[in-house]
Design a protein around this motif. Structure first.
Motif, PDB file in Angstrom:
ATOM      1  N   VAL A   8       0.848  -1.193   0.000  1.00 47.14           N
ATOM      2  CA  VAL A   8       0.000   0.000   0.000  1.00 47.14           C
ATOM      3  C   VAL A   8       0.887   1.248   0.000  1.00 47.14           C
ATOM      4  O   VAL A   8       2.051   1.208   0.370  1.00 47.14           O
ATOM      5  N   GLY A   9       0.271   2.342  -0.406  1.00 55.97           N
ATOM      6  CA  GLY A   9       0.981   3.621  -0.451  1.00 55.97           C
ATOM      7  C   GLY A   9       0.286   4.565  -1.404  1.00 55.97           C
ATOM      8  O   GLY A   9      -0.603   4.159  -2.162  1.00 55.97           O
ATOM      9  N   ARG A  10       0.683   5.819  -1.373  1.00 53.84           N
ATOM     10  CA  ARG A  10       0.073   6.790  -2.290  1.00 53.84           C
ATOM     11  C   ARG A  10       0.534   6.510  -3.722  1.00 53.84           C
ATOM     12  O   ARG A  10       1.447   5.698  -3.935  1.00 53.84           O
ATOM     13  N   PRO A  11      -0.068   7.154  -4.716  1.00 51.55           N
ATOM     14  CA  PRO A  11       0.303   6.879  -6.106  1.00 51.55           C
ATOM     15  C   PRO A  11       1.782   7.191  -6.386  1.00 51.55           C
ATOM     16  O   PRO A  11       2.366   8.115  -5.832  1.00 51.55           O
ATOM     17  N   ASN A  12       2.356   6.360  -7.259  1.00 49.85           N
ATOM     18  CA  ASN A  12       3.686   6.598  -7.840  1.00 49.85           C
ATOM     19  C   ASN A  12       4.840   6.509  -6.842  1.00 49.85           C
ATOM     20  O   ASN A  12       5.862   7.177  -7.007  1.00 49.85           O
ATOM     21  N   VAL A  13       4.687   5.666  -5.816  1.00 52.90           N
ATOM     22  CA  VAL A  13       5.821   5.465  -4.902  1.00 52.90           C
ATOM     23  C   VAL A  13       6.620   4.201  -5.249  1.00 52.90           C
ATOM     24  O   VAL A  13       7.632   3.906  -4.603  1.00 52.90           O
ATOM     25  N   GLY A  14       6.140   3.436  -6.263  1.00 53.85           N
ATOM     26  CA  GLY A  14       6.893   2.264  -6.701  1.00 53.85           C
ATOM     27  C   GLY A  14       6.292   0.941  -6.274  1.00 53.85           C
ATOM     28  O   GLY A  14       6.993  -0.073  -6.220  1.00 53.85           O
ATOM     29  N   LYS A  15       4.970   0.928  -6.002  1.00 50.73           N
ATOM     30  CA  LYS A  15       4.346  -0.311  -5.532  1.00 50.73           C
ATOM     31  C   LYS A  15       4.413  -1.415  -6.588  1.00 50.73           C
ATOM     32  O   LYS A  15       4.749  -2.569  -6.293  1.00 50.73           O
ATOM     33  N   GLY A  59      -2.945   3.189  -5.894  1.00 50.22           N
ATOM     34  CA  GLY A  59      -2.475   4.261  -5.027  1.00 50.22           C
ATOM     35  C   GLY A  59      -3.605   4.799  -4.161  1.00 50.22           C
ATOM     36  O   GLY A  59      -4.711   5.063  -4.640  1.00 50.22           O
ATOM     37  N   TYR A  60      -3.325   4.953  -2.866  1.00 52.20           N
ATOM     38  CA  TYR A  60      -4.345   5.393  -1.908  1.00 52.20           C
ATOM     39  C   TYR A  60      -4.558   6.897  -2.084  1.00 52.20           C
ATOM     40  O   TYR A  60      -3.629   7.695  -1.947  1.00 52.20           O
ATOM     41  N   GLU A  61      -5.813   7.281  -2.400  1.00 48.65           N
ATOM     42  CA  GLU A  61      -6.131   8.695  -2.576  1.00 48.65           C
ATOM     43  C   GLU A  61      -7.351   9.063  -1.738  1.00 48.65           C
ATOM     44  O   GLU A  61      -8.266   8.251  -1.575  1.00 48.65           O
ATOM     45  N   ASP A  62      -7.370  10.286  -1.228  1.00 49.98           N
ATOM     46  CA  ASP A  62      -8.466  10.766  -0.390  1.00 49.98           C
ATOM     47  C   ASP A  62      -9.520  11.404  -1.285  1.00 49.98           C
ATOM     48  O   ASP A  62      -9.550  12.616  -1.484  1.00 49.98           O
ATOM     49  N   GLU A  63     -10.363  10.541  -1.856  1.00 48.76           N
ATOM     50  CA  GLU A  63     -11.398  11.010  -2.768  1.00 48.76           C
ATOM     51  C   GLU A  63     -12.752  10.466  -2.337  1.00 48.76           C
ATOM     52  O   GLU A  63     -12.851   9.571  -1.499  1.00 48.76           O
ATOM     53  N   VAL A  85       0.163  -9.230   6.466  1.00 53.84           N
ATOM     54  CA  VAL A  85       1.042  -8.104   6.776  1.00 53.84           C
ATOM     55  C   VAL A  85       0.952  -7.107   5.624  1.00 53.84           C
ATOM     56  O   VAL A  85       0.786  -7.494   4.466  1.00 53.84           O
ATOM     57  N   ALA A  86       1.045  -5.821   5.950  1.00 51.36           N
ATOM     58  CA  ALA A  86       0.985  -4.770   4.938  1.00 51.36           C
ATOM     59  C   ALA A  86       2.365  -4.148   4.769  1.00 51.36           C
ATOM     60  O   ALA A  86       3.049  -3.849   5.758  1.00 51.36           O
ATOM     61  N   LEU A  87       2.776  -3.982   3.515  1.00 49.69           N
ATOM     62  CA  LEU A  87       4.006  -3.254   3.199  1.00 49.69           C
ATOM     63  C   LEU A  87       3.614  -1.829   2.821  1.00 49.69           C
ATOM     64  O   LEU A  87       2.984  -1.614   1.783  1.00 49.69           O
ATOM     65  N   PHE A  88       3.957  -0.880   3.676  1.00 43.07           N
ATOM     66  CA  PHE A  88       3.617   0.523   3.431  1.00 43.07           C
ATOM     67  C   PHE A  88       4.809   1.212   2.791  1.00 43.07           C
ATOM     68  O   PHE A  88       5.850   1.387   3.418  1.00 43.07           O
ATOM     69  N   LEU A  89       4.649   1.613   1.517  1.00 44.41           N
ATOM     70  CA  LEU A  89       5.736   2.255   0.770  1.00 44.41           C
ATOM     71  C   LEU A  89       5.613   3.765   0.821  1.00 44.41           C
ATOM     72  O   LEU A  89       4.518   4.310   0.597  1.00 44.41           O
ATOM     73  N   VAL A  90       6.728   4.402   1.111  1.00 46.34           N
ATOM     74  CA  VAL A  90       6.827   5.857   0.962  1.00 46.34           C
ATOM     75  C   VAL A  90       7.995   6.141   0.021  1.00 46.34           C
ATOM     76  O   VAL A  90       8.870   5.295  -0.178  1.00 46.34           O
ATOM     77  N   ASP A  91       7.999   7.329  -0.567  1.00 48.00           N
ATOM     78  CA  ASP A  91       9.050   7.734  -1.507  1.00 48.00           C
ATOM     79  C   ASP A  91      10.135   8.461  -0.722  1.00 48.00           C
ATOM     80  O   ASP A  91       9.928   9.586  -0.241  1.00 48.00           O
ATOM     81  N   ALA A  92      11.305   7.817  -0.568  1.00 43.41           N
ATOM     82  CA  ALA A  92      12.378   8.416   0.230  1.00 43.41           C
ATOM     83  C   ALA A  92      12.938   9.665  -0.423  1.00 43.41           C
ATOM     84  O   ALA A  92      13.440  10.560   0.266  1.00 43.41           O
ATOM     85  N   ARG A  93      12.868   9.749  -1.740  1.00 41.40           N
ATOM     86  CA  ARG A  93      13.399  10.942  -2.413  1.00 41.40           C
ATOM     87  C   ARG A  93      12.481  12.138  -2.227  1.00 41.40           C
ATOM     88  O   ARG A  93      12.932  13.271  -2.079  1.00 41.40           O
ATOM     89  N   ALA A  94      11.159  11.887  -2.253  1.00 42.93           N
ATOM     90  CA  ALA A  94      10.189  12.982  -2.117  1.00 42.93           C
ATOM     91  C   ALA A  94       9.950  13.338  -0.657  1.00 42.93           C
ATOM     92  O   ALA A  94       9.462  14.432  -0.356  1.00 42.93           O
ATOM     93  N   GLY A  95      10.260  12.441   0.258  1.00 43.83           N
ATOM     94  CA  GLY A  95       9.990  12.695   1.674  1.00 43.83           C
ATOM     95  C   GLY A  95       8.548  12.381   2.031  1.00 43.83           C
ATOM     96  O   GLY A  95       7.734  12.008   1.186  1.00 43.83           O
ATOM     97  N   LEU A  99      -0.424  13.035   2.658  1.00 41.83           N
ATOM     98  CA  LEU A  99      -1.173  11.825   2.340  1.00 41.83           C
ATOM     99  C   LEU A  99      -0.497  10.593   2.959  1.00 41.83           C
ATOM    100  O   LEU A  99      -1.174   9.678   3.430  1.00 41.83           O
ATOM    101  N   ASP A 100       0.846  10.571   2.995  1.00 42.25           N
ATOM    102  CA  ASP A 100       1.556   9.488   3.689  1.00 42.25           C
ATOM    103  C   ASP A 100       1.145   9.437   5.164  1.00 42.25           C
ATOM    104  O   ASP A 100       0.923   8.358   5.723  1.00 42.25           O
ATOM    105  N   GLU A 101       1.052  10.603   5.775  1.00 43.18           N
ATOM    106  CA  GLU A 101       0.686  10.657   7.191  1.00 43.18           C
ATOM    107  C   GLU A 101      -0.742  10.151   7.409  1.00 43.18           C
ATOM    108  O   GLU A 101      -1.026   9.468   8.403  1.00 43.18           O
ATOM    109  N   GLU A 102      -1.645  10.475   6.463  1.00 43.59           N
ATOM    110  CA  GLU A 102      -3.028   9.997   6.585  1.00 43.59           C
ATOM    111  C   GLU A 102      -3.080   8.475   6.442  1.00 43.59           C
ATOM    112  O   GLU A 102      -3.797   7.788   7.188  1.00 43.59           O
TER     113      GLU A 102
END
Length: 456
Positions: A8-15, A59-63, A85-95, A99-102
């Motif tokens: 799981v993760g927001r769009p375009n983080v490399g899932k 990608g998880y979006e608040d819509e 188990v859930a793998l939560f991906l964040v983009d280390a380059r973008a920080g 939406l990651d926090e949500e």
């Protein structure tokens, strides 16, 4: 049923890139634009001995739930509710983004264990994003690069506690395939020097003169395979494919072209076999050529059984047996405890025990140890005898996994493994054989160190 892991993760983080990396194929579409993945996609993942079902989510979006992004989010939520188990991906380059926090808040409220992965962590530009991910309250983030495959070892260690129980259940499910192996014909090759009695032994087992025999050495040229049914002690009929081979003389003595071809054919038969019986002429004792043949069998990864033929004609058998046993122990130091059977092809004495041991040896040769059991043994082995520290720097052994059976093959991961002494490697191999039930079958252990992207 294999355990399930949802990405799981927001769009375009490399899932989807991570999904493709774990299944070993480009099943999921990958593109720079966000929102390529819409439906849940499942695949069979294999990570250093861990087998599980991996789920790629949108990608998880608040819509609004009625909109397309909102319906996609509901699919993602359903995947997480039903995963192990859930793998939560964040983009280390973008920080870390709002939406990651949500997403992190939503995951913290759920029941599924979460492994936090800071993707795109190759290079120093990602270090700030990795540190920010600590603030999500989901534990230590794993620096990872799905595109380059960096961080797989750390991901394995993070998933293992959550999948260990399921992995062992998966090992139980694998018993079906092991049962298939047990019911399949035992491929049993008989090898040895000329005139050791190989064809006579097979004829005795078959109860007919199926193969040409005689006092002359070298009668057999082609490797002959004969299907046969053996009745076990429990009265169960078990299929066997018996393979007779040409006598193998010392290479320097083999001049005839036909004999060269026959020996080559015999060596191919060894590759085809599961268990190889090295038949010795007990009246001649153990010779150097016997050890060469045994070494060749073990080199090919086949399970080996030694049979001392013509035992009914031997005098002072006890002393001869102990002498041959000691010579084999010295000559085959890489595999101690190879079964040694005393038989008589002429009378049939000991042949039933020989086949029984051959089936047992195949079972050990074919078994797979679950990753959880293997690493618990590994931890005990390290506690009992820690690896050395050449030059005062400790060699770090991280974990071990079995990546193959038939022959059982293991991969050891760690750092500075190029300095691990051969004696310590033998200590681990002997422990695997003795404590995990592999006996005297050939066990292969390869060493693999994690690559350091900043090593240069």
């Amino acid at each position: 049923m294999l355990p399930t892991v949802a990405i799981v993760g927001r769009p375009n983080v490399g899932k989807s890139t991570l999904f493709n990396r774990l299944v070993g194929k480009k099943l999921a579409l990958v593109d720079d634009q966000p929102g390529v993945t819409r439906d849940r996609r499942e695949g069979q993942a294999h990570l250093l001995g861990l087998d599980f079902t991996i789920i790629d989510t949108a990608g998880y979006e608040d819509e609004d739930p009625q909109s397309l992004p909102g319906r996609m989010r509901l699919q993602t939520q359903a995947a997480v509710e039903n995963c192990d188990v859930a793998l939560f991906l964040v983009d280390a380059r973008a920080g870390v983004t709002p939406l990651d926090e949500e997403i992190a808040r939503w995951l913290r409220e759920g029941d599924a264990p979460v492994v936090l992965v800071a993707n795109k962590a190759e290079g120093k530009a990602s270090e700030g994003g990795v540190m920010e991910a600590f603030g999500l309250g989901l534990g230590e983030p794993i620096p990872f690069s799905a595109e380059h495959g960096q961080g797989l070892a750390d991901l394995f260690q993070a998933l293992l506690p959550h999948l260990e129980r399921e992995d062992e259940e998966g090992a139980d499910a694998e018993d079906d395939s092991e049962a298939d192996i047990e019911s399949a014909p035992l491929k049993l090759a008989i090898v040895g020097r000329p005139n050791a009695g190989k064809s006579t032994l097979i004829n005795r087992l078959l109860g007919e003169n199926r193969l040409l025999t005689g006092p002359e050495a070298g009668i057999t040229r082609d490797s002959i395979a004969v299907d046969w049914s053996w009745t076990s002690r429990e009265g169960v009929e078990r299929p066997v494919r018996l393979i007779d081979t040409a006598g193998m003389r010392k290479r320097a003595k083999v001049q005839d072209k036909l004999e060269k071809l026959a020996v080559s054919d015999g060596l191919n038969a060894v590759n085809f076999a599961e268990v190889v019986v090295l038949l010795l002429d007990a009246t001649r004792g153990l010779e150097a050529q016997d050890l060469r043949i045994a070494d060749k069998v073990l080199e090919e990864g086949r399970a080996l059984v030694i049979a001392l033929n013509k035992w009914d004609t031997v005098e002072n058998g006890s002393a001869l047996y102990q002498g041959i046993k000691q010579a084999l122990s010295d000559g085959l130091a890489q595999v101690r405890g190879v079964p040694i059977m005393t038989v008589s092809a002429a009378t049939g004495k000991g042949l039933d025990d020989l086949i029984h041991v051959a089936f047992e040896t195949r079972t050990a040769w074919s078994q797979r140890i679950s990753t959880g059991i293997l690493n618990r043994w590994f931890e005990r082995a390290l506690e009992a005898n820690p690896p050395p520290a050449p030059g005062g720097k400790r060699i770090k052994l991280r974990y071990i996994t079995q990546n193959k059976t038939r022959p059982p093959t293991f991969v050891l991961f760690g750092t500075r493994l190029d300095e691990l002494p051969e004696s310590y490697r033998r200590y681990l191999v002997n422990g695997i054989r003795k404590e995990l039930g592999f006996g005297a079958v050939p066990v292969r252990l390869t060493l693999r160190s994690a690559k350091n992207p900043f090593g240069k």
